[in-house]
Motif scaffolding. Sequence first.
Motif, short mmCIF file in Angstrom:
data_model
loop_
_atom_site.label_atom_id
_atom_site.label_comp_id
_atom_site.label_asym_id
_atom_site.label_seq_id
_atom_site.Cartn_x
_atom_site.Cartn_y
_atom_site.Cartn_z
N ARG A 181 3.45 10.66 7.35
CA ARG A 181 2.23 11.00 6.44
C ARG A 181 1.71 9.83 5.73
O ARG A 181 0.53 9.15 6.01
CB ARG A 181 2.13 12.09 6.00
N GLN A 182 2.49 9.16 5.00
CA GLN A 182 2.16 7.93 4.32
C GLN A 182 1.85 6.79 4.87
O GLN A 182 0.96 6.09 4.59
CB GLN A 182 3.18 7.76 3.13
N LYS A 214 -1.32 7.08 6.68
CA LYS A 214 -2.56 6.91 5.70
C LYS A 214 -2.68 5.53 5.31
O LYS A 214 -3.86 5.02 5.21
CB LYS A 214 -2.05 7.67 4.40
#
Lengths: 193, 165
Positions: A5-6, A9
């Motif tokens: 997810r990071q 992002k």
Amino acid sequence: MMNDRQLDKLLELRKKTVLRFSKDEKKFAEEFFAKIDPPAPHRFPFLRCAAILLILIGVAAAFCLPLLRQPHLNWNKYNKISEAVRLFGGDAAVIFFDNELITGEREAAGVPSNLVTISLWTGTQKLDLSLACSDNDSIYLDDGIYSGDVVVSRPDATTLVLDLELKIDGKMVRTVIPAVRRVGNRYEADIIS
Amino acid sequence: MEDRDEHYRNVFAELIREKLGLFRSIAARIVNTAADADDVVQAALLKAWIRRKSFKSDSAALSGWVCRIVVTESYDFLRKRLHEERKRNEMPEREFHDDSDLVKLDRAIAELPELYRETVHIAILSGLPGEEAARQLGCSPNTLYQRIYKAKSLLREILRRVDDE
């Protein structure tokens, strides 16, 4: 440690990088095609070179032909007598016997208009005479070594006739010679006495 | 011969008209300035023009090939610029001593093998839809998804290593 997810992002953040381009698409394309377009080919380069060469030869010939037609003159002799005339004026007669300047008198008035050089062969010796005279002139010399007179007449536009009666270093030289015009007012004669 | 070149001029004119935005966006994310990005895209297009005859009528292949050249050219450009900066002793190692996450990401992408670097730029960062990205990269959508997956795991590894350093 970075998870999926990071990372997504971060990638999304990177995706948002927006730059403003100053050139529009048309200008960009123009620049590109300017780079790929070869310079205009030279048509008939061989013919062009040949034409330039011919023109150059023509120009060179135009400059050189008058020089080729011009007879080989010893300009030094004429310059020498011309300078003497300038120094002594029109009334005096000036004659060079080789490099020796003798002055005398002349009959015609005004500055002498003709410059004459004579190669005079007396036996095995050659003597160069240079003198200035008018078309119809008489020159009298009374120097210790050189004396006598030269009578000049003009029979036609390109010839001067010189009647020489000179005593040179005790030797008498009597002759009538035609001097032929070579260039302008410069005349030349070559005689064997 | 002139007719063929005229044909290729039309192909390239169309390529610029339709794909310049994509090429620029790929280059811009690597070299970071618009002017440099334009230089890189021009250089890539010139390379493609030199080998134009390899792409007889396949404009999709041409476009994908130019995309990949843009990526390679951009990194070459970046390398040259860094080399010059180090030579001049101006801001040495600037790119790699900055702490921002984005700079770390750039460094990680730069370290990826060429195939995955192209995948990241063309399939992820350019914003192209999946199928279009697959077309540009000359592979099937399935292959592309596998490459994206692999590229991301490599990126995570590199970023982890960078964090540890």
